[in-house]
Design a protein around this motif. Sequence first.
Motif, mmCIF file in Angstrom:
data_model
loop_
_atom_site.group_PDB
_atom_site.id
_atom_site.type_symbol
_atom_site.label_atom_id
_atom_site.label_comp_id
_atom_site.label_asym_id
_atom_site.label_seq_id
_atom_site.Cartn_x
_atom_site.Cartn_y
_atom_site.Cartn_z
ATOM 1 N N ILE A 93 -28.685 -5.504 -46.071
ATOM 2 C CA ILE A 93 -27.272 -5.274 -45.807
ATOM 3 C C ILE A 93 -27.126 -3.970 -45.023
ATOM 4 C CG2 ILE A 93 -26.336 -6.540 -47.789
ATOM 5 C CD1 ILE A 93 -26.310 -3.901 -49.343
ATOM 6 N N TYR A 94 -25.986 -3.835 -44.346
ATOM 7 C CA TYR A 94 -25.605 -2.573 -43.720
ATOM 8 C C TYR A 94 -24.320 -2.111 -44.398
ATOM 9 C CZ TYR A 94 -28.875 -3.135 -39.797
ATOM 10 O OH TYR A 94 -30.009 -3.263 -39.019
ATOM 11 N N PRO A 148 -28.542 1.020 -43.027
ATOM 12 C CA PRO A 148 -29.260 -0.226 -43.307
ATOM 13 C C PRO A 148 -30.092 -0.133 -44.591
ATOM 14 C CG PRO A 148 -30.444 1.034 -41.642
ATOM 15 C CD PRO A 148 -29.240 1.850 -42.019
ATOM 16 N N LEU A 149 -29.951 -1.143 -45.435
ATOM 17 C CA LEU A 149 -30.722 -1.247 -46.665
ATOM 18 C C LEU A 149 -31.351 -2.626 -46.713
ATOM 19 C CD1 LEU A 149 -28.013 0.175 -49.108
ATOM 20 C CD2 LEU A 149 -30.060 1.395 -48.382
ATOM 21 N N LEU A 206 -22.419 -5.783 -43.012
ATOM 22 C CA LEU A 206 -23.252 -6.825 -42.413
ATOM 23 C C LEU A 206 -24.279 -7.319 -43.421
ATOM 24 C CD1 LEU A 206 -23.835 -8.271 -39.663
ATOM 25 C CD2 LEU A 206 -25.501 -6.463 -39.210
ATOM 26 N N TYR A 207 -24.461 -8.624 -43.440
ATOM 27 C CA TYR A 207 -25.463 -9.272 -44.299
ATOM 28 C C TYR A 207 -26.547 -9.854 -43.399
ATOM 29 C CZ TYR A 207 -27.279 -13.570 -46.530
ATOM 30 O OH TYR A 207 -28.070 -14.589 -46.984
ATOM 31 N N GLU A 211 -34.386 -0.629 -50.297
ATOM 32 C CA GLU A 211 -34.807 0.605 -49.650
ATOM 33 C C GLU A 211 -34.029 0.853 -48.370
ATOM 34 O OE1 GLU A 211 -39.003 0.376 -48.982
ATOM 35 O OE2 GLU A 211 -39.466 0.904 -51.062
ATOM 36 N N LEU A 212 -33.974 2.115 -47.991
ATOM 37 C CA LEU A 212 -33.438 2.454 -46.677
ATOM 38 C C LEU A 212 -34.363 1.868 -45.621
ATOM 39 C CD1 LEU A 212 -32.342 6.168 -47.168
ATOM 40 C CD2 LEU A 212 -30.863 4.304 -46.406
ATOM 41 N N GLU A 213 -33.796 1.137 -44.688
ATOM 42 C CA GLU A 213 -34.609 0.507 -43.650
ATOM 43 C C GLU A 213 -35.092 1.562 -42.670
ATOM 44 O OE1 GLU A 213 -33.578 -2.332 -39.988
ATOM 45 O OE2 GLU A 213 -33.091 -3.213 -41.928
ATOM 46 N N THR A 214 -36.360 1.483 -42.332
ATOM 47 C CA THR A 214 -36.921 2.459 -41.390
ATOM 48 C C THR A 214 -37.337 1.761 -40.105
ATOM 49 O OG1 THR A 214 -39.109 2.146 -42.392
ATOM 50 C CG2 THR A 214 -37.741 3.961 -43.201
#
Length: 583
Positions: free
Chosen positions: A545-546, A364-365, A539-540, A580-583
């Motif tokens: 996005i993924y 995930p971003l 995925l949007y 960014e990388l989703e956390t």
Amino acid sequence: MADQDDRKQGRTEVDLADSRYSDGKVTPDTRIGVDEEGIFLYEKEGSSFTRTGERPDKRRSPDERPEDGIEVGFDGPADLTSYHETNWLDRVAVSQYMVEVTERHYPPIKKHLPLRLLLQYLLFNRHVVKYNTTWDGEGSPLPGTMLSWIAGRLDQYRSNNFRAEDMLWWAKDELFDGAFAWTDWKPHPHPRKRRPRRLKDVSIAPDVKDAAEWELKHPIEQAPSRVWFDNGNVCTRQSVSDCRNALSQSAQTYGAEVFGQKGNPEVPRAIQTYLNNLPVDGFNKVIRDHSEEAYAATQRLSDESPDGDRDLGVRHARATLQAVETCPKPFYEPKLRTPRLFAPRSLQLLNREVRATLVQDWIPLDLKSAQFAICARKWGVGPLLDFLEGGGDIWDELTSWMDLPKPALKKALYAITFGARAQWTAGRPPSTLNNALADEAGLSPENADQARDKLMNHPLMKKLRQARNRRIEEIKSKGQIEDCFGSVMTLPSQESGDGSRENTVLTLLAAESSAIEMQLLWPAFQEVIGQEKRCKIMLYTFDGIYIKPADPSREDTWVEKLQEAVNEEANRLRMPTTLELET
């Protein structure tokens, strides 16, 4: 809505045919009033009012059967491949037992498709609906468009030649032996619209209710056999493929129509084409590998909620997960009133925690504080720009200020950037904001209102709201916007073409920033288009996005590549955000 004669004082009555509302248009300043005679519309600063309907309590009660009788025996829709003509239902795959127990308790559904579809909605589909309760009322909606489609009379309904209420009375008599009640429709500021009827009470046979609860809590693979609820036929690979192809065709046809009305914007069309042409294998794989974990995640949500399985968020997560399991691949459609692409009842709209479990093998971003960055730049919010450009984290700042979790603040603050009221007005609380805080943080109405007040007193939020209000006035004055893709949206008083009748200044405000959000992500799509064998955007999610690189050893390389492309675009547009990388 209380009687308010004083709203007419000093105003001249104008007949509907001679009024500004004669063509169905209203403005953001249109107000609705009720007195002993009925409903009337007026402008906040206007000098006249116009009657548009009888007083609601003079209409027949929804508990009173129509004096002229009801029409029954409708045939229902001709095509069940997909429900492309209604946004209220989706095909549902269930266990053979679910169909058998339902048909045993409700024999008429074996003969009458409309009754079967209405029962499907009551058992499953209605839980996917997320409605703005402050505007539309409590209870699952029972809109006339859905009821008429179920009856196979949508065209007649659109031409005012079908009474959708007859479907409800037919079901009340045939299925529920009278134990089925609904509210009446309610007035709407738009004279050609109504707020839909709402489900007030329905008595479902305990065996059927238990079976439906089991379906919502377990992967379909745990069922001995899989059938379509709407016709009882076995859910074969071919029928699933037919359903998927119909959804794809519907999204393409509808999308072409909407994009045509919006001037055929190149970037949104390219993103839709890319996403809808992705192969299904990757989506089927996440269901095979992680569906049980995802259902376990919905159980955790239930365990953490004071309302347990009755929590509306839990029910929405389970019903959406059920829809995803039936058709794992999302199909995206454009909308007239927003640049965003939507994939109804899909991974895109699944609860974040449940989705993270299901797509744990994807990366995930997301854009950091995207809406704040865009609004700060577009609205000229100097202090917020300085804060973000200096490396400040708005969520750290506000969670510390409020001592509330990020999800609650995120939902509330996005509502602010999209124009939600932030203060009490005419004795009414800012319900959208208060409800967001109450629902996500578990606050009482009083505490939510206090939290909202504290939030809006943060110095950055004060500046943001002031700038937003200035931009709202600018849009009102100009009467339109042109987004970054060249699509023009107009307010009703300025409309020059189809599609703008229902626009409000808040619609245009949100569309303006949403387009830039998509523009920022477009470079990531450019990097993967034509490179699907190496990396895919799976995925949007509006501001994120993924992705799924084909080679796990090159995951970091692809993350850095997409981040560099998006960040370069953000710098070009002078937007203080990064991917960014989703956390």
